[in-house]
Design a protein around this motif. Sequence first.
Motif, PDB file in Angstrom:
ATOM      1  N   MET A   1      -4.902 -16.727 -64.610  1.00 53.56           N
ATOM      2  CA  MET A   1      -5.531 -17.444 -65.712  1.00 53.56           C
ATOM      3  C   MET A   1      -6.410 -18.564 -65.177  1.00 53.56           C
ATOM      4  N   ASP A   2      -7.433 -18.888 -65.965  1.00 51.57           N
ATOM      5  CA  ASP A   2      -8.328 -19.992 -65.623  1.00 51.57           C
ATOM      6  C   ASP A   2      -8.838 -20.571 -66.939  1.00 51.57           C
ATOM      7  N   PHE A   3      -8.452 -21.812 -67.236  1.00 46.68           N
ATOM      8  CA  PHE A   3      -8.799 -22.423 -68.510  1.00 46.68           C
ATOM      9  C   PHE A   3     -10.035 -23.320 -68.453  1.00 46.68           C
ATOM     10  N   HIS A   4     -10.775 -23.271 -67.364  1.00 43.23           N
ATOM     11  CA  HIS A   4     -12.045 -24.005 -67.314  1.00 43.23           C
ATOM     12  C   HIS A   4     -12.821 -23.543 -66.084  1.00 43.23           C
ATOM     13  N   CYS A   5     -13.840 -22.737 -66.330  1.00 44.54           N
ATOM     14  CA  CYS A   5     -14.632 -22.193 -65.227  1.00 44.54           C
ATOM     15  C   CYS A   5     -16.053 -21.936 -65.691  1.00 44.54           C
ATOM     16  N   HIS A   6     -17.007 -22.260 -64.823  1.00 45.98           N
ATOM     17  CA  HIS A   6     -18.418 -22.018 -65.127  1.00 45.98           C
ATOM     18  C   HIS A   6     -18.838 -20.687 -64.497  1.00 45.98           C
ATOM     19  N   LEU A   7     -18.265 -19.620 -65.002  1.00 51.28           N
ATOM     20  CA  LEU A   7     -18.507 -18.292 -64.431  1.00 51.28           C
ATOM     21  C   LEU A   7     -19.980 -17.949 -64.316  1.00 51.28           C
ATOM     22  N   ASP A   8     -20.760 -18.403 -65.288  1.00 50.49           N
ATOM     23  CA  ASP A   8     -22.180 -18.045 -65.325  1.00 50.49           C
ATOM     24  C   ASP A   8     -23.005 -18.757 -64.270  1.00 50.49           C
ATOM     25  N   LEU A   9     -22.430 -19.739 -63.576  1.00 43.31           N
ATOM     26  CA  LEU A   9     -23.201 -20.543 -62.635  1.00 43.31           C
ATOM     27  C   LEU A   9     -22.905 -20.245 -61.167  1.00 43.31           C
ATOM     28  N   TYR A  10     -22.079 -19.252 -60.887  1.00 39.89           N
ATOM     29  CA  TYR A  10     -21.889 -18.824 -59.502  1.00 39.89           C
ATOM     30  C   TYR A  10     -23.158 -18.128 -59.021  1.00 39.89           C
ATOM     31  N   PRO A  11     -23.483 -18.245 -57.738  1.00 40.76           N
ATOM     32  CA  PRO A  11     -24.682 -17.573 -57.217  1.00 40.76           C
ATOM     33  C   PRO A  11     -24.695 -16.078 -57.486  1.00 40.76           C
ATOM     34  N   ASN A  12     -23.546 -15.437 -57.373  1.00 46.89           N
ATOM     35  CA  ASN A  12     -23.415 -13.995 -57.633  1.00 46.89           C
ATOM     36  C   ASN A  12     -22.624 -13.806 -58.926  1.00 46.89           C
ATOM     37  N   ALA A  13     -23.145 -14.382 -59.994  1.00 45.22           N
ATOM     38  CA  ALA A  13     -22.401 -14.512 -61.245  1.00 45.22           C
ATOM     39  C   ALA A  13     -21.864 -13.186 -61.791  1.00 45.22           C
ATOM     40  N   ARG A  14     -22.695 -12.150 -61.797  1.00 44.28           N
ATOM     41  CA  ARG A  14     -22.246 -10.885 -62.378  1.00 44.28           C
ATOM     42  C   ARG A  14     -21.028 -10.327 -61.647  1.00 44.28           C
TER      43      ARG A  14
ATOM     44  N   LYS B   1       4.133 -20.729 -60.467  1.00 47.07           N
ATOM     45  CA  LYS B   1       3.217 -19.778 -61.096  1.00 47.07           C
ATOM     46  C   LYS B   1       3.776 -19.285 -62.430  1.00 47.07           C
ATOM     47  N   ALA B   2       5.067 -19.013 -62.473  1.00 47.85           N
ATOM     48  CA  ALA B   2       5.689 -18.544 -63.711  1.00 47.85           C
ATOM     49  C   ALA B   2       5.566 -19.588 -64.812  1.00 47.85           C
ATOM     50  N   THR B   3       5.703 -20.857 -64.451  1.00 42.99           N
ATOM     51  CA  THR B   3       5.558 -21.935 -65.429  1.00 42.99           C
ATOM     52  C   THR B   3       4.123 -22.014 -65.937  1.00 42.99           C
ATOM     53  N   LEU B   4       3.168 -21.900 -65.020  1.00 44.46           N
ATOM     54  CA  LEU B   4       1.752 -21.940 -65.422  1.00 44.46           C
ATOM     55  C   LEU B   4       1.424 -20.776 -66.353  1.00 44.46           C
ATOM     56  N   LEU B   5       1.952 -19.609 -66.050  1.00 40.39           N
ATOM     57  CA  LEU B   5       1.707 -18.444 -66.902  1.00 40.39           C
ATOM     58  C   LEU B   5       2.321 -18.623 -68.282  1.00 40.39           C
ATOM     59  N   GLU B   6       3.544 -19.126 -68.318  1.00 45.73           N
ATOM     60  CA  GLU B   6       4.211 -19.350 -69.604  1.00 45.73           C
ATOM     61  C   GLU B   6       3.434 -20.373 -70.424  1.00 45.73           C
ATOM     62  N   ASN B   7       3.025 -21.466 -69.780  1.00 42.44           N
ATOM     63  CA  ASN B   7       2.242 -22.485 -70.479  1.00 42.44           C
ATOM     64  C   ASN B   7       0.935 -21.904 -70.994  1.00 42.44           C
TER      65      ASN B   7
ATOM     66  N   PRO C   1     -12.768 -19.897 -56.648  1.00 38.09           N
ATOM     67  CA  PRO C   1     -12.978 -18.736 -57.520  1.00 38.09           C
ATOM     68  C   PRO C   1     -12.143 -18.877 -58.788  1.00 38.09           C
ATOM     69  N   PRO C   2     -12.480 -18.151 -59.832  1.00 41.37           N
ATOM     70  CA  PRO C   2     -11.707 -18.241 -61.074  1.00 41.37           C
ATOM     71  C   PRO C   2     -10.315 -17.633 -60.985  1.00 41.37           C
ATOM     72  N   TRP C   3      -9.982 -17.016 -59.887  1.00 37.96           N
ATOM     73  CA  TRP C   3      -8.633 -16.471 -59.696  1.00 37.96           C
ATOM     74  C   TRP C   3      -7.850 -17.340 -58.707  1.00 37.96           C
ATOM     75  N   SER C   4      -7.916 -18.654 -58.898  1.00 33.53           N
ATOM     76  CA  SER C   4      -7.269 -19.586 -57.970  1.00 33.53           C
ATOM     77  C   SER C   4      -5.921 -20.101 -58.483  1.00 33.53           C
ATOM     78  N   MET C   5      -5.359 -19.485 -59.512  1.00 32.99           N
ATOM     79  CA  MET C   5      -4.084 -19.950 -60.050  1.00 32.99           C
ATOM     80  C   MET C   5      -2.973 -19.916 -59.007  1.00 32.99           C
ATOM     81  N   ASP C   6      -2.958 -18.889 -58.165  1.00 34.10           N
ATOM     82  CA  ASP C   6      -1.924 -18.809 -57.135  1.00 34.10           C
ATOM     83  C   ASP C   6      -1.993 -20.010 -56.195  1.00 34.10           C
ATOM     84  N   ARG C   7      -3.214 -20.439 -55.885  1.00 35.44           N
ATOM     85  CA  ARG C   7      -3.389 -21.596 -55.011  1.00 35.44           C
ATOM     86  C   ARG C   7      -2.890 -22.867 -55.711  1.00 35.44           C
TER      87      ARG C   7
END
Length: 248
Positions: free
Chosen positions: A1-14, A228-234, A205-211
């Motif tokens: 999960m990622d609750f705040h990310c500027h996906l459209d502004l990465y150099p390789n956005a697509r 991680k389990a707590t973050l997912l539940e929240n 990256p937007p998949w940085s929840m594990d970190r």
Amino acid sequence: MDFHCHLDLYPNARAVCDEASRRNEFTWLVTTSPRAYASTSKVLSRLSRVLITPGLHPELVESRASELPQLLVQMENSQAVGEVGIDGSYRFKESLPIQRKVFEAVVARSQMLGGRALSIHSRGAVKEVLPILLKHPGFGTAVLHWFSGSSSEMETAYRMGCWFSMGPAAFSSTAGRALLAKIPRDRLVPESDGPFAKENGVALPPWSMDRTAELLAPIWQCSASEAKATLLENGRRLLALMHWPTAR
């Protein structure tokens, strides 16, 4: 999960967007202006498990305040709004009056529409943001992005029902780690704030929840898997408040 990310502004956005849609249960793509929202929605609306929301970043308010009416219209058909808020840092002090006006208009509009989830920028301005939220009961759900206020401001925000989205970059300072130790565990959700936020000079990256979970573990005195389990539940509880289907 990622609750705040500027996906459209990465150099390789697509490519990044496609990967986020594949890897994440949910990604909140916050935009920085109504025009950006309009163009991003056209290009990326097909992505599953990605929520694209209209916003007007406080750092851009001075030059784009004329887009506020467009944002208020866009909010009608969006269950959430972001990035919005107020920046109280020295660099943007001259625009504080117009920032307040724009943010209050957004919160009032959220109240009028029956409530929206708001991803809120509050750097150096928590004392400006919270009173506006209190002034408009029923505005919805506040998610304070990369919160950096004081402990007392955090406690006030928590009592008001606010959530806090934090990512790996927030752990880079001693003050950040100390604040993270005080944020109640039941209101903390993951974010990346990529590509602006970085770790070791590399855009998160937007998949940085594990970190995030890995960095939280020693602070919470638990394993990374437990964090991680707590973050997912929240995250799933917050998504329920946002009326977002957890299975997509």
